[in-house]
Design a protein around this motif. Structure first.
Motif, PDB file in Angstrom:
ATOM      1  N   LEU A 160       0.826  -1.203   0.000  1.00 20.49           N
ATOM      2  CA  LEU A 160       0.000   0.000   0.000  1.00 20.49           C
ATOM      3  C   LEU A 160       0.866   1.261   0.000  1.00 20.49           C
ATOM      4  CD1 LEU A 160      -2.893  -0.926   2.458  1.00 20.49           C
ATOM      5  CD2 LEU A 160      -2.973  -0.797  -0.041  1.00 20.49           C
ATOM      6  N   MET A 161       1.917   1.248   0.804  1.00 20.64           N
ATOM      7  CA  MET A 161       2.832   2.385   0.836  1.00 20.64           C
ATOM      8  C   MET A 161       3.564   2.510  -0.498  1.00 20.64           C
ATOM      9  SD  MET A 161       3.996   4.974   2.426  1.00 20.64           S
ATOM     10  CE  MET A 161       3.394   4.675   4.100  1.00 20.64           C
ATOM     11  N   LEU A 162       3.953   1.378  -1.071  1.00 25.45           N
ATOM     12  CA  LEU A 162       4.620   1.391  -2.375  1.00 25.45           C
ATOM     13  C   LEU A 162       3.722   2.010  -3.431  1.00 25.45           C
ATOM     14  CD1 LEU A 162       6.976   0.547  -4.239  1.00 25.45           C
ATOM     15  CD2 LEU A 162       5.855  -1.678  -4.480  1.00 25.45           C
ATOM     16  N   GLY A 163       2.436   1.618  -3.426  1.00 23.34           N
ATOM     17  CA  GLY A 163       1.502   2.181  -4.395  1.00 23.34           C
ATOM     18  C   GLY A 163       1.295   3.666  -4.215  1.00 23.34           C
ATOM     19  N   LEU A 164       1.209   4.121  -2.957  1.00 22.53           N
ATOM     20  CA  LEU A 164       1.018   5.549  -2.692  1.00 22.53           C
ATOM     21  C   LEU A 164       2.243   6.352  -3.109  1.00 22.53           C
ATOM     22  CD1 LEU A 164      -0.672   7.821  -1.497  1.00 22.53           C
ATOM     23  CD2 LEU A 164       0.323   7.299   0.744  1.00 22.53           C
ATOM     24  N   VAL A 165       3.429   5.858  -2.741  1.00 25.27           N
ATOM     25  CA  VAL A 165       4.664   6.550  -3.118  1.00 25.27           C
ATOM     26  C   VAL A 165       4.787   6.634  -4.635  1.00 25.27           C
ATOM     27  CG1 VAL A 165       7.185   6.390  -3.106  1.00 25.27           C
ATOM     28  CG2 VAL A 165       5.899   6.003  -0.997  1.00 25.27           C
ATOM     29  N   ALA A 166       4.505   5.514  -5.312  1.00 18.55           N
ATOM     30  CA  ALA A 166       4.603   5.498  -6.773  1.00 18.55           C
ATOM     31  C   ALA A 166       3.609   6.465  -7.401  1.00 18.55           C
ATOM     32  CB  ALA A 166       4.366   4.084  -7.292  1.00 18.55           C
ATOM     33  N   SER A 167       2.380   6.492  -6.876  1.00 20.58           N
ATOM     34  CA  SER A 167       1.356   7.368  -7.449  1.00 20.58           C
ATOM     35  C   SER A 167       1.734   8.834  -7.302  1.00 20.58           C
ATOM     36  CB  SER A 167       0.008   7.107  -6.766  1.00 20.58           C
ATOM     37  OG  SER A 167      -0.424   5.790  -6.993  1.00 20.58           O
ATOM     38  N   VAL A 168       2.207   9.214  -6.110  1.00 20.14           N
ATOM     39  CA  VAL A 168       2.600  10.608  -5.884  1.00 20.14           C
ATOM     40  C   VAL A 168       3.808  10.966  -6.743  1.00 20.14           C
ATOM     41  CG1 VAL A 168       3.510  12.232  -4.189  1.00 20.14           C
ATOM     42  CG2 VAL A 168       1.635  10.693  -3.564  1.00 20.14           C
ATOM     43  N   ALA A 169       4.807  10.070  -6.763  1.00 18.48           N
ATOM     44  CA  ALA A 169       6.049  10.351  -7.488  1.00 18.48           C
ATOM     45  C   ALA A 169       5.803  10.544  -8.980  1.00 18.48           C
ATOM     46  CB  ALA A 169       7.058   9.229  -7.252  1.00 18.48           C
ATOM     47  N   PHE A 170       4.930   9.719  -9.558  1.00 19.58           N
ATOM     48  CA  PHE A 170       4.747   9.784 -11.007  1.00 19.58           C
ATOM     49  C   PHE A 170       3.648  10.746 -11.428  1.00 19.58           C
ATOM     50  CE2 PHE A 170       6.566   5.453 -10.421  1.00 19.58           C
ATOM     51  CZ  PHE A 170       7.806   5.761 -10.942  1.00 19.58           C
ATOM     52  N   SER A 171       2.737  11.084 -10.503  1.00 14.67           N
ATOM     53  CA  SER A 171       1.696  12.039 -10.884  1.00 14.67           C
ATOM     54  C   SER A 171       2.255  13.453 -10.979  1.00 14.67           C
ATOM     55  CB  SER A 171       0.545  12.007  -9.874  1.00 14.67           C
ATOM     56  OG  SER A 171       0.966  12.424  -8.590  1.00 14.67           O
ATOM     57  N   ILE A 172       3.319  13.753 -10.245  1.00 12.17           N
ATOM     58  CA  ILE A 172       3.903  15.104 -10.296  1.00 12.17           C
ATOM     59  C   ILE A 172       4.470  15.419 -11.679  1.00 12.17           C
ATOM     60  CG2 ILE A 172       5.726  16.596  -9.379  1.00 12.17           C
ATOM     61  CD1 ILE A 172       5.251  15.266  -6.662  1.00 12.17           C
ATOM     62  N   PRO A 173       5.415  14.613 -12.220  1.00 15.03           N
ATOM     63  CA  PRO A 173       5.912  14.941 -13.562  1.00 15.03           C
ATOM     64  C   PRO A 173       4.856  14.763 -14.640  1.00 15.03           C
ATOM     65  CG  PRO A 173       6.830  12.856 -12.809  1.00 15.03           C
ATOM     66  CD  PRO A 173       6.150  13.471 -11.638  1.00 15.03           C
ATOM     67  N   PHE A 174       3.945  13.793 -14.451  1.00 15.09           N
ATOM     68  CA  PHE A 174       2.959  13.580 -15.509  1.00 15.09           C
ATOM     69  C   PHE A 174       1.837  14.611 -15.480  1.00 15.09           C
ATOM     70  CE2 PHE A 174       3.581  10.304 -18.542  1.00 15.09           C
ATOM     71  CZ  PHE A 174       4.714   9.664 -18.083  1.00 15.09           C
ATOM     72  N   THR A 175       1.701  15.343 -14.403  1.00 10.03           N
ATOM     73  CA  THR A 175       0.816  16.500 -14.438  1.00 10.03           C
ATOM     74  C   THR A 175       1.329  17.506 -15.465  1.00 10.03           C
ATOM     75  OG1 THR A 175       0.104  16.252 -12.140  1.00 10.03           O
ATOM     76  CG2 THR A 175      -0.067  18.453 -13.106  1.00 10.03           C
ATOM     77  N   LEU A 176       2.649  17.723 -15.472  1.00 10.79           N
ATOM     78  CA  LEU A 176       3.252  18.628 -16.455  1.00 10.79           C
ATOM     79  C   LEU A 176       3.133  18.069 -17.867  1.00 10.79           C
ATOM     80  CD1 LEU A 176       6.476  19.632 -14.465  1.00 10.79           C
ATOM     81  CD2 LEU A 176       4.315  20.886 -14.648  1.00 10.79           C
ATOM     82  N   VAL A 177       3.332  16.760 -18.010  1.00  8.89           N
ATOM     83  CA  VAL A 177       3.208  16.134 -19.334  1.00  8.89           C
ATOM     84  C   VAL A 177       1.782  16.280 -19.853  1.00  8.89           C
ATOM     85  CG1 VAL A 177       3.308  13.952 -20.595  1.00  8.89           C
ATOM     86  CG2 VAL A 177       5.094  14.515 -18.929  1.00  8.89           C
ATOM     87  N   ALA A 178       0.793  15.974 -18.983  1.00  7.96           N
ATOM     88  CA  ALA A 178      -0.608  16.084 -19.403  1.00  7.96           C
ATOM     89  C   ALA A 178      -0.955  17.516 -19.787  1.00  7.96           C
ATOM     90  CB  ALA A 178      -1.521  15.589 -18.283  1.00  7.96           C
ATOM     91  N   TRP A 179      -0.458  18.474 -19.009  1.00  4.31           N
ATOM     92  CA  TRP A 179      -0.697  19.901 -19.310  1.00  4.31           C
ATOM     93  C   TRP A 179      -0.115  20.269 -20.661  1.00  4.31           C
ATOM     94  CZ3 TRP A 179       3.636  23.406 -19.103  1.00  4.31           C
ATOM     95  CH2 TRP A 179       3.308  24.750 -19.349  1.00  4.31           C
TER      96      TRP A 179
END
Length: 265
Positions: free
Chosen positions: A89-108
């Motif tokens: 669960l912690m691995l999934g949360l860390v991965a989601s936060v880590a990859f959503s930050i750069p991909f927010t910029l990519v999506a934008w």
């Protein structure tokens, strides 16, 4: 029908499982990304119905597949950190936060390019943050559910310290071979070739202390030593392991595929 397991060969301890580095796991992740891309292409959320079908398909498939490739690479690295590998669960949360930050910029950036508006409008970046995190979390959860594997322990290499778990048993059982550990409410029933003992402990903590013995968690309530498996069979939709002392252990459906690949079934 499985044959009796040979004595475990000494091997060095490794992370609990190879997880996302497994080619089957990578293939599943990409397949999930493609399916999700097709679904989002059809549903056309977030205003993507304003563009044609083919550009919309390229938009969603491009974002999800490229995001999956990068996230799988990061997950492979994170999986090598034992503390995270043992806490999905912690691995999934860390991965989601880590990859959503750069991909927010990519999506934008990609959205601005596809829709030809707001490409350089920095004020629009926060608009993409929550949808990107949501999609990332859902994709991560789907991949982790599809790739669930049992927590494993490994035979100790020559010269390594013995497993810590036997120290919790009474003196009469410390030299006995541990066959299985069964969770019963807040207690554990420890099955050995010299008898059984009930101790107060969590199964997850016991599995960590069993490192040094080759075995795996085959059910949410059972850890079994590899050398203790005398037979395996299927009854209707469930699998059952028979131990050398005659005990029968149910195998969780979530673990059947992984245990089959490990040669248990």
């Amino acid at each position: 029908m499985a044959t009796p397991a040979p004595p475990p060969a000494p091997r060095a301890a490794s992370p609990p499982q190879d997880g996302p580095s497994n080619p089957l796991a990578i293939g599943r992740a990409l397949l999930i990304a493609v399916i999700a891309g097709v679904v989002l292409t059809i549903l056309a959320p977030l205003g993507t119905d304003a563009i044609g079908l083919l550009p919309r398909a390229g938009y969603w498939l491009g974002l999800l597949v490229s995001g999956t490739v990068v996230s799988v690479g990061g997950m492979i690295v994170a999986w090598r950190v034992r503390w995270l590998a043992e806490r999905p669960l912690m691995l999934g949360l860390v991965a989601s936060v880590a990859f959503s930050i750069p991909f927010t910029l990519v999506a934008w950036a990609v959205t601005g390019a596809v829709f030809h508006q707001g490409l350089y409008d920095l004020a629009r970046i926060p608009v993409f943050a929550l949808p990107t995190f949501t999609v990332t979390w859902v994709m991560t959860a789907l991949n982790m559910l599809a790739s669930r594997v049992p927590a494993q322990t490994h035979a100790a290499a020559q010269g390594d310290a013995p497993p810590r778990f036997p120290e919790r048993l009474p003196p009469r059982l410390r030299a006995a071979a541990i066959l299985a550990v069964e969770a019963q409410d807040h207690y554990l029933q420890v099955h050995t070739d010299a008898g059984r003992e009930l101790i107060l402990m969590r199964l997850s903590d016991a599995v960590a202390e069993l490192e040094g013995l080759e075995g795996a968690q085959v059910h949410r309530s059972w850890w079994v030593a590899r050398a203790a498996v005398a037979d395996a069979r299927r009854e209707e939709r469930r699998a059952i392991l028979t131990l050398t002392d005659g005990s029968e252990v149910p195998v969780s459906r979530a673990y059947v595929r992984a245990l089959r690949e490990m040669g248990w079934l």
